[in-house]
Each structure stands twice: as structure tokens, then as C-alpha cells.
Design a protein around this motif. Sequence first.
Motif, mmCIF file in Angstrom:
data_model
loop_
_atom_site.group_PDB
_atom_site.id
_atom_site.type_symbol
_atom_site.label_atom_id
_atom_site.label_comp_id
_atom_site.label_asym_id
_atom_site.label_seq_id
_atom_site.Cartn_x
_atom_site.Cartn_y
_atom_site.Cartn_z
ATOM 1 N N GLU A 1 51.461 20.815 -45.166
ATOM 2 C CA GLU A 1 52.847 21.323 -44.937
ATOM 3 C C GLU A 1 52.839 21.882 -43.406
ATOM 4 O OE1 GLU A 1 54.256 23.201 -49.163
ATOM 5 O OE2 GLU A 1 53.502 24.632 -47.850
ATOM 6 N N LYS A 2 51.660 22.318 -42.904
ATOM 7 C CA LYS A 2 51.538 22.914 -41.704
ATOM 8 C C LYS A 2 51.822 21.661 -40.654
ATOM 9 C CE LYS A 2 48.325 25.142 -38.619
ATOM 10 N NZ LYS A 2 46.874 25.427 -38.257
ATOM 11 N N HIS A 3 51.271 20.601 -40.733
ATOM 12 C CA HIS A 3 50.953 19.614 -39.776
ATOM 13 C C HIS A 3 52.251 18.636 -40.014
ATOM 14 C CE1 HIS A 3 47.271 20.711 -37.931
ATOM 15 N NE2 HIS A 3 46.924 20.847 -39.274
ATOM 16 N N HIS A 4 52.435 18.489 -41.289
ATOM 17 C CA HIS A 4 53.676 17.299 -41.617
ATOM 18 C C HIS A 4 54.655 18.145 -42.495
ATOM 19 C CE1 HIS A 4 51.716 14.113 -39.666
ATOM 20 N NE2 HIS A 4 50.521 14.495 -39.915
ATOM 21 N N PRO A 5 55.596 18.998 -41.851
ATOM 22 C CA PRO A 5 56.384 19.658 -42.750
ATOM 23 C C PRO A 5 57.499 18.958 -43.146
ATOM 24 C CG PRO A 5 56.629 20.168 -40.397
ATOM 25 C CD PRO A 5 55.436 19.570 -40.691
ATOM 26 N N ILE B 1 51.756 10.674 -52.602
ATOM 27 C CA ILE B 1 51.601 10.827 -53.818
ATOM 28 C C ILE B 1 49.905 11.216 -54.185
ATOM 29 C CG2 ILE B 1 51.670 9.893 -56.128
ATOM 30 C CD1 ILE B 1 54.006 7.828 -54.959
ATOM 31 N N CYS B 2 49.983 12.421 -54.725
ATOM 32 C CA CYS B 2 48.406 12.700 -55.314
ATOM 33 C C CYS B 2 48.480 12.965 -57.028
ATOM 34 C CB CYS B 2 47.923 13.746 -54.445
ATOM 35 S SG CYS B 2 48.590 15.182 -54.016
ATOM 36 N N MET C 1 61.740 22.022 -50.002
ATOM 37 C CA MET C 1 60.395 22.203 -50.079
ATOM 38 C C MET C 1 59.529 20.924 -50.222
ATOM 39 S SD MET C 1 59.488 25.643 -50.351
ATOM 40 C CE MET C 1 58.269 25.533 -51.751
ATOM 41 N N PRO C 2 58.452 20.870 -49.315
ATOM 42 C CA PRO C 2 57.728 19.794 -49.308
ATOM 43 C C PRO C 2 57.046 19.412 -50.588
ATOM 44 C CG PRO C 2 57.144 21.117 -47.606
ATOM 45 C CD PRO C 2 57.848 21.709 -48.253
ATOM 46 N N LEU C 3 56.737 20.528 -51.427
ATOM 47 C CA LEU C 3 56.078 20.281 -52.707
ATOM 48 C C LEU C 3 56.871 19.917 -54.007
ATOM 49 C CD1 LEU C 3 53.084 20.324 -54.051
ATOM 50 C CD2 LEU C 3 53.494 22.533 -54.584
ATOM 51 N N HIS C 4 56.719 19.017 -54.462
ATOM 52 C CA HIS C 4 57.483 18.401 -55.797
ATOM 53 C C HIS C 4 56.415 18.111 -56.878
ATOM 54 C CE1 HIS C 4 60.823 16.432 -57.408
ATOM 55 N NE2 HIS C 4 59.944 15.973 -58.367
#
Length: 207
Positions: A169-173, A156-157, A1-4
Motif C-alpha cells: 500500500e505504501k509503495h504502490h497505492p 493476487i495472493c 481501498m487497495p485491499l480486497h
Amino acid sequence: MPLHLVEHPLVHDALATLRDSATPPDMFRKMAARISLLLAAEATRDVPVTHGIVTTPLGPAPADRVSADVVVVPVLRAGLGMLDAVLELIPTARVGHIGLQRDELTAIASKYYSKLPGGLERSYVLMVDPMLATGGSAVSALDLLRDAGARDMRLICIVAAPEGVALVEKHHPNVRIFTPVVDRCLNAHKFIVPGLGDFGDRLYGTV
Ligand code: PRP
Ligand code: URA
């Protein structure tokens, strides 16, 4: 999963101060640095190390040292508020800069500056930008890094919106996003709600 999602209580304590509209710029800068350090520690859990030996006063001990070529890329201007904290953790990191500015009416980001180190193909890249709103800035900056050769990137945000997470997620999965929180939505001006307002303005007192 890209989101942490980073759930450490110290991260959320700092975020609470950043969100508070009564927090003045000096405290805002301090909390931006603190949360960035904690987030960077979490985002670099997989940084490559070399295994060696160090001699303590009592004998040899295993010694793992960071061996990666780490490149930190703040997205100007607000990302500068996160840079020093990351360099505190990884003083040997090289630094690239990408300047992007959202149009106040359309919220579309345009580039005004870019200076990146060479050899990004082999680098462990940490892009730092506190606000992931529409995702337009993050995707533009990640596109630039990819076109310059970067392969191993993470973002990091400090506050994200669902729209921004979805666009990245769409452009840089393959890019993992480290953030403490994904807020409710964007308002008509493409600001994150509840968010914390304009990060750059609060950091530098340009409100
Ligand atoms: C902010 C922020 C991000 C961008 C996020 O920068 O630091 O770069 O907005 O919005 P987006 O996801 O909709 O693109 P801004 O353009 O306000 O510039 P600044 O950092 O110079 O204040
Ligand atoms: N940029 C900010 O600084 N804040 C937002 O809520 C959206 C973009």
C-alpha cells in the motif's frame, strides 16, 4: 481501498486444505490451482470487454468478450502454482516471469530472472504470488513492472500478512491486492503465522 478480501466459501474451503500440514504435494497443487482460478475470477471483475452480438439457435443475443491485453506475471517459483489456473480463465493472456528468492536469514528478496512482454503500458496486468509476507518480493516485482511501463496492475495472493499489505500500500497505492485472508503476524523468520508454511516447498515437495 487497495485491499480486497475474497470471502467466497469455495475459496476458504481450498485454503483450509492448503493450510493443513498433512496435505501432500499433489493435493496441494490441485487446491492451489482451484483457489487461484476463483481468486482470478474475482480480481478480473473490471477487465475491459467489447460489446457485440452473437447468434444463438433462436436469434441474436448480446455478447460481451474480453478485449483487454491481459498479462499474467507469476513471481517464481511459487507463483507458477497459480499460473495455469489463470490461463485456463484467460487463454489469450501473455505471460511475464519474475524470479525472486528470499534470503533464508534476512528474508530480503533478490532478483535472479526477469522476462516481460512489451507494450505493458496498455496491458491489464495480473501479478500472482501466493504469499505476501514482508512484502519485499511483491514490492520489488511491482517496481520492475512499473519500470517496464505497467500502469494497470493488481496482485493476487493466497495468504497475506499485515506487514506485506502495508508495504505494498505504501509503495504502490494504486495496486489492488486480492486475497482471501490477512493472517495474524510474521514470526522471527518472517514466515506468516498461522500461514501455511513455505508455499514453494509444499508445492514442489522440496521440504
Ligand atoms: C516466497 C513467496 C513470495 C515471498 C514472500 O518466495 O512465494 O515470493 O516468499 O515473502 P516476502 O513478502 O517476505 O518477500 P520464496 O522467496 O520463498 O521463493 P520460492 O517461491 O522460490 O520458494
Ligand atoms: N514465503 C512462504 O512461502 N511462506 C511464508 O510464510 C512467507 C514467505
